[in-house]
Motif scaffolding. Structure first.
Motif, PDB file in Angstrom:
ATOM      1  N   ALA A 168       0.822  -1.207   0.000  1.00  0.00           N
ATOM      2  CA  ALA A 168       0.000   0.000   0.000  1.00  0.00           C
ATOM      3  C   ALA A 168       0.860   1.264   0.000  1.00  0.00           C
ATOM      4  O   ALA A 168       0.549   2.246  -0.684  1.00  0.00           O
ATOM      5  CB  ALA A 168      -0.935   0.002   1.211  1.00  0.00           C
ATOM      6  N   THR A 169       1.952   1.239   0.757  1.00  0.00           N
ATOM      7  CA  THR A 169       2.844   2.407   0.802  1.00  0.00           C
ATOM      8  C   THR A 169       3.472   2.671  -0.568  1.00  0.00           C
ATOM      9  O   THR A 169       3.567   3.822  -1.010  1.00  0.00           O
ATOM     10  CB  THR A 169       3.949   2.195   1.855  1.00  0.00           C
ATOM     11  OG1 THR A 169       3.336   1.983   3.129  1.00  0.00           O
ATOM     12  CG2 THR A 169       4.855   3.416   1.942  1.00  0.00           C
ATOM     13  N   ALA A 170       3.880   1.601  -1.255  1.00  0.00           N
ATOM     14  CA  ALA A 170       4.437   1.761  -2.606  1.00  0.00           C
ATOM     15  C   ALA A 170       3.400   2.372  -3.546  1.00  0.00           C
ATOM     16  O   ALA A 170       3.719   3.248  -4.371  1.00  0.00           O
ATOM     17  CB  ALA A 170       4.904   0.409  -3.131  1.00  0.00           C
ATOM     18  N   CYS A 223       1.100   7.296  -6.490  1.00  0.00           N
ATOM     19  CA  CYS A 223       0.072   8.336  -6.630  1.00  0.00           C
ATOM     20  C   CYS A 223       0.675   9.728  -6.474  1.00  0.00           C
ATOM     21  O   CYS A 223       0.367  10.645  -7.243  1.00  0.00           O
ATOM     22  CB  CYS A 223      -1.040   8.132  -5.593  1.00  0.00           C
ATOM     23  SG  CYS A 223      -2.124   6.716  -5.901  1.00  0.00           S
ATOM     24  N   ALA A 224       1.551   9.883  -5.473  1.00  0.00           N
ATOM     25  CA  ALA A 224       2.213  11.172  -5.267  1.00  0.00           C
ATOM     26  C   ALA A 224       3.059  11.540  -6.475  1.00  0.00           C
ATOM     27  O   ALA A 224       3.077  12.704  -6.917  1.00  0.00           O
ATOM     28  CB  ALA A 224       3.076  11.119  -4.006  1.00  0.00           C
ATOM     29  N   LEU A 225       3.747  10.550  -7.046  1.00  0.00           N
ATOM     30  CA  LEU A 225       4.564  10.790  -8.243  1.00  0.00           C
ATOM     31  C   LEU A 225       3.691  11.219  -9.417  1.00  0.00           C
ATOM     32  O   LEU A 225       4.019  12.184 -10.132  1.00  0.00           O
ATOM     33  CB  LEU A 225       5.343   9.518  -8.595  1.00  0.00           C
ATOM     34  CG  LEU A 225       6.128   9.552  -9.915  1.00  0.00           C
ATOM     35  CD1 LEU A 225       7.214  10.624  -9.863  1.00  0.00           C
ATOM     36  CD2 LEU A 225       6.732   8.186 -10.222  1.00  0.00           C
ATOM     37  N   GLY A 226       2.578  10.534  -9.632  1.00  0.00           N
ATOM     38  CA  GLY A 226       1.702  10.866 -10.748  1.00  0.00           C
ATOM     39  C   GLY A 226       1.126  12.266 -10.650  1.00  0.00           C
ATOM     40  O   GLY A 226       1.074  13.006 -11.644  1.00  0.00           O
ATOM     41  N   LEU A 284      -2.277  -0.527  -6.344  1.00  0.00           N
ATOM     42  CA  LEU A 284      -1.372  -1.007  -5.297  1.00  0.00           C
ATOM     43  C   LEU A 284      -1.822  -0.563  -3.914  1.00  0.00           C
ATOM     44  O   LEU A 284      -1.584  -1.255  -2.920  1.00  0.00           O
ATOM     45  CB  LEU A 284       0.052  -0.504  -5.559  1.00  0.00           C
ATOM     46  CG  LEU A 284       0.858  -1.245  -6.619  1.00  0.00           C
ATOM     47  CD1 LEU A 284       2.077  -0.424  -7.027  1.00  0.00           C
ATOM     48  CD2 LEU A 284       1.293  -2.616  -6.099  1.00  0.00           C
ATOM     49  N   PHE A 285      -2.476   0.605  -3.834  1.00  0.00           N
ATOM     50  CA  PHE A 285      -2.848   1.148  -2.530  1.00  0.00           C
ATOM     51  C   PHE A 285      -4.181   0.618  -2.004  1.00  0.00           C
ATOM     52  O   PHE A 285      -4.291   0.216  -0.842  1.00  0.00           O
ATOM     53  CB  PHE A 285      -2.909   2.677  -2.597  1.00  0.00           C
ATOM     54  CG  PHE A 285      -3.390   3.316  -1.326  1.00  0.00           C
ATOM     55  CD1 PHE A 285      -2.533   3.461  -0.245  1.00  0.00           C
ATOM     56  CD2 PHE A 285      -4.696   3.753  -1.198  1.00  0.00           C
ATOM     57  CE1 PHE A 285      -2.975   4.039   0.945  1.00  0.00           C
ATOM     58  CE2 PHE A 285      -5.148   4.335  -0.017  1.00  0.00           C
ATOM     59  CZ  PHE A 285      -4.276   4.470   1.050  1.00  0.00           C
ATOM     60  N   SER A 286      -5.211   0.607  -2.851  1.00  0.00           N
ATOM     61  CA  SER A 286      -6.585   0.460  -2.359  1.00  0.00           C
ATOM     62  C   SER A 286      -6.865  -0.862  -1.662  1.00  0.00           C
ATOM     63  O   SER A 286      -7.228  -0.891  -0.476  1.00  0.00           O
ATOM     64  CB  SER A 286      -7.569   0.662  -3.514  1.00  0.00           C
ATOM     65  OG  SER A 286      -7.507   1.986  -3.990  1.00  0.00           O
ATOM     66  N   SER A 287      -6.745  -1.983  -2.376  1.00  0.00           N
ATOM     67  CA  SER A 287      -7.114  -3.257  -1.739  1.00  0.00           C
ATOM     68  C   SER A 287      -6.140  -3.671  -0.640  1.00  0.00           C
ATOM     69  O   SER A 287      -6.593  -4.154   0.417  1.00  0.00           O
ATOM     70  CB  SER A 287      -7.269  -4.359  -2.788  1.00  0.00           C
ATOM     71  OG  SER A 287      -6.119  -4.490  -3.583  1.00  0.00           O
ATOM     72  N   PRO A 288      -4.799  -3.487  -0.787  1.00  0.00           N
ATOM     73  CA  PRO A 288      -3.923  -3.800   0.349  1.00  0.00           C
ATOM     74  C   PRO A 288      -4.205  -2.939   1.579  1.00  0.00           C
ATOM     75  O   PRO A 288      -4.169  -3.433   2.714  1.00  0.00           O
ATOM     76  CB  PRO A 288      -2.516  -3.541  -0.208  1.00  0.00           C
ATOM     77  CG  PRO A 288      -2.644  -3.774  -1.668  1.00  0.00           C
ATOM     78  CD  PRO A 288      -4.002  -3.227  -2.014  1.00  0.00           C
TER      79      PRO A 288
END
Length: 459
Positions: free
Chosen positions: A328-330, A335-338, A367-371
């Motif tokens: 999730a952190t990755a 998202c921040a990069l985008g 990568l973030f939502s479901s984890p």
């Protein structure tokens, strides 16, 4: 085999429900101009069609999660599906815009009952080793609904009229309801016999309603700013009140003494605050600055939810094999990069660069939502699964409102009431850059919130 059939039936019903709710949200947005013309509705009334749904869902999410813990999550899920479907069918027969607005409030209540219980049901049915994959598929169905809403909704409105969107709600809702009734015989109750905190819910409902109305109409006068401030104060009052209750609507121990739960929800709130307005900005950028037609802009913007739909099950599976909080952190970092990349867009930026931004954001969300949902739902005891599901959904809604509020303030400050046209595109781009830099900062906070929980083991 019976256990596998139960899991398959449960996940199928959840996926239909998860597709239906966001599909209706995005499809109705496409239909608003046509609804406005038929009923001679004002801009305020059209806005209320969306606001009434969002406000209702926000008010009832936490309460329905708690009721699910008390009386049964399957029961609340069924009632919610029935209410959502019934309201949709009645809207298809609406004779005035005020009727649409009122029924959308009840549809939002039904949607809250469904969304507050689905994740808790999935976690209760699937074992630990398969939970990430199941949650990934459930999240992918949400993105599928978002992706299909504008295209299918726009096609239906063009060929059959706006009422056809709500006709479609009937067979989908009835199918999910019938499947739940026939195949899901088990009930999941974590806090049977405990009383419901009506006083706490009333404080919460008034506070959240003030927040939603104030945030969505911030630029329309002092009254709405007062409402927004009153909503913030009301939330603080609610948290204080809940800390003194024996059977609270929100178990404050989850926030005060469960670091994983608190930081995971904080990360979700900042994630949605930082990313929710991206589609809004990019849609305007493609049409006003680059000169795309609406359908061409929609064809470009669908890339992000498509990427999310395709990769969410894979990312959910990753969280079964590797620590979910790291995955999730990755995703949050992507998202921040985008968003940081989007903050560099100019009038001469190539379309290929926008496509790359959308792919990066789609992968980040997957990568973030479901984890992150998995971390939240496995950090609490079984008795609190409904509250955890409802609270995490509420955090997403608060994040969306925060994002909308930031956009409203920046436009009021930078554009001073001017419309967004090719003649004012320089001011629009400047406003977009300021907003996206702020959003990138919010996503960075979400990264740190997500990273901070690594020091605390999940329950």
């Amino acid at each position: 085999m019976a256990e596998k059939n139960l899991r398959f039936a449960t996940l199928s019903v959840v996926c239909v429900a998860h597709f239906l709710m966001p599909f209706m949200m995005s499809a109705v947005g496409v239909a608003l101009p046509v609804i406005g013309r038929e009923f001679h509705a004002s801009a305020v009334q059209l806005g209320l069609i969306e606001t009434s749904y969002v406000a209702s869902a926000s008010i009832f999410l936490l309460a329905m999660g708690r009721l699910g813990d008390i009386v049964g999550r399957r029961k609340i899920f069924q009632i919610g599906l029935g209410l959502f479907t019934l309201a949709g069918g009645l809207i298809s027969q609406a004779w005035a815009v005020d009727v649409v607005i009122g029924l959308r409030f009840f549809q939002g209540m039904g949607g809250a009952m469904v969304m507050a219980t689905t994740m808790a049901i999935v976690v209760a049915v699937f074992p630990e080793k398969d939970r990430g994959k199941a949650l990934g598929i459930a999240v992918a169905s949400v993105y599928a609904g978002i992706s299909c809403g504008p295209f299918i909704g726009g096609t239906l409105v063009s060929i059959l009229g706006w009422r056809s969107i709500f006709y479609l709600c009937i067979p989908l809702g009835l199918t999910a309801l019938l499947t739940t009734t026939l195949l899901l015989r088990d009930e999941w109750v974590g806090a049977a016999g405990e009383p419901f905190d009506w006083q706490g819910w009333l404080i919460y409902a008034v506070s959240i309603a003030s927040l939603v109305v104030g945030a969505t109409h911030l630029a329309e006068g002092v009254l709405f700013r007062v409402l927004l401030a009153g909503g913030v104060c009301g939330v603080v009052l609610f948290l204080w009140f809940e800390s003194r209750r024996r059977f609270p609507l929100l178990n404050m121990d989850l926030l005060l003494h469960n670091r994983v739960f608190a930081l995971s929800n904080l990360a979700a709130m900042f994630n949605y605050a930082g990313t929710f307005s991206m589609t809004f900005f990019l849609s305007l950028f493609l049409q006003v600055v680059l000169g795309f037609a609406p359908h061409e802009a929609g064809g470009v913007l669908i890339i992000q939810p498509l990427v999310q739909t395709l990769f969410s099950p894979v990312c959910g599976r990753l969280s079964d094999r590797y620590p979910a909080d790291w995955v999730a952190t990755a995703g949050m970092a992507l998202c921040a990069l985008g968003i940081g990349m989007a903050a560099t867009l100019t009038a001469v930026s190539p379309l290929s660069f926008i496509v790359v931004i959308l792919v990066v954001l789609g992968l980040g969300f997957a990568l973030f939502s479901s984890p992150n949902t998995r971390v939240i739902m496995t950090s609490v005891a079984e008795r609190d699964l409904g509250v955890a599901s409802g609270f995490s959904a509420s955090m997403r809604t608060l994040g969306m409102m925060g994002s909308m509020t930031i956009v409203t303030v920046i436009f009021s400050w930078q554009m001073a009431g001017q419309p967004i046209t090719p003649q004012t595109q320089d001011l629009f781009i400047q406003s977009m850059h300021i907003a996206l830099l702020i959003f990138s900062g919010l996503c960075a906070i979400a990264v740190f919130s997500s990273f901070g929980r690594h020091q605390s083991p999940s329950k």
